[in-house]
Enzyme design. Sequence first.
Site, PDB file in Angstrom:
ATOM      1  N   ASP A   1      -5.443 -13.739   9.184  1.00 26.72           N
ATOM      2  CA  ASP A   1      -6.197 -12.574   8.746  1.00 26.72           C
ATOM      3  C   ASP A   1      -7.366 -12.294   9.685  1.00 26.72           C
ATOM      4  OD1 ASP A   1      -7.052 -10.464   6.992  1.00 26.72           O
ATOM      5  OD2 ASP A   1      -8.594 -11.819   6.229  1.00 26.72           O
TER       6      ASP A   1
ATOM      7  N   LYS B   1      -3.689 -15.011  -1.120  1.00 26.80           N
ATOM      8  CA  LYS B   1      -4.691 -14.408  -0.244  1.00 26.80           C
ATOM      9  C   LYS B   1      -6.053 -15.047  -0.489  1.00 26.80           C
ATOM     10  CE  LYS B   1      -3.923 -10.357   1.284  1.00 26.80           C
ATOM     11  NZ  LYS B   1      -3.902  -8.898   1.510  1.00 26.80           N
TER      12      LYS B   1
ATOM     13  N   GLU C   1      -2.599 -16.827   3.313  1.00 22.11           N
ATOM     14  CA  GLU C   1      -3.508 -16.169   4.250  1.00 22.11           C
ATOM     15  C   GLU C   1      -4.599 -17.143   4.671  1.00 22.11           C
ATOM     16  OE1 GLU C   1      -5.374 -11.904   3.864  1.00 22.11           O
ATOM     17  OE2 GLU C   1      -6.676 -13.331   2.847  1.00 22.11           O
TER      18      GLU C   1
ATOM     19  N   LYS D   1       0.848  -1.193   0.000  1.00 27.36           N
ATOM     20  CA  LYS D   1       0.000   0.000   0.000  1.00 27.36           C
ATOM     21  C   LYS D   1       0.884   1.244   0.000  1.00 27.36           C
ATOM     22  CE  LYS D   1      -3.668  -2.497   2.398  1.00 27.36           C
ATOM     23  NZ  LYS D   1      -4.443  -2.650   3.642  1.00 27.36           N
TER      24      LYS D   1
END
Length: 283
Positions: A222, A168, A201, A136
């Site tokens: 997560d 993910k 994940e 990010k």
Amino acid sequence: MDEKIVKDLIDRLIDLSFAEDIGDGDHTTLSSIPADAMGKSKLLIKEEGILAGIEIAKMVFHRFDPTMEVEVFIEDGTWVKPGDVAMIVSGKIQSLLQTERLMLNIMQRMSGIATMTNRYVKKLEGTKTRVLDTRKTTPGMRILEKMAVKIGGGCNHRIGLFDMILLKDNHVDFSGGIHNAVTRAKEYCKAKGKDLKIELEVRNFDELQQALDEGVDRIMFDNFTPEDTKKAVEIVAGRCETESSGGITYDTMLPYAQAGVDFISFGALTHSVKGMDMSFKAC
């Protein structure tokens, strides 16, 4: 990451930044300052924090004008305070004025990231947990922002989509389950001759057990609670690395570290940072 690739990315960022800022010329400077006028400017620190970006600043100056001379007084990674002078740059005044904003934009952002990262790292002292960044980042500035995280004492997760496999929830769901996703990832690496770590994940304890059965290098918990994180770490029992992710903040991260995870990742290190205040003044 290969140093040549890193330098090439930084050079391209610098060139693009000059193109968007200067265009066909800094007409203010070109009209008011003689081409042969010489001078000096100092980088004045106006806020406490961790300094970052000195080496990139030198690249900015020398890429624009190789004759510019940079005298560094404070190195990257040093805690600075208002009134400190980090460097003095000598050369053509036109060059000093045209490079000022790009250098400040880079150094203010990198120093802000390094400072925030260091704050997170210090809060986790006494635990084994390390602070990770994410993807990010500001488009085009990822290399610099991840450099700043390291200067602040944090660790880089992955640079991009090319240097690690991170399966993910969407990858798992589109693949038809954990077994399919992990199997295909391993087969892909073998076929392509790539030695990439595989992280998976997981969203619950059933997926955690599947991850352990498949065998991966790191498991990301997560949106687990700290209590569930502790249980998950105990189940993993050192068989692979562990990471916590998902909505964890500076104020809530300590219980996750105390649960024993190896890493906690924070998007806020790069997507919500405030730049450090500094200025570039004639001297």
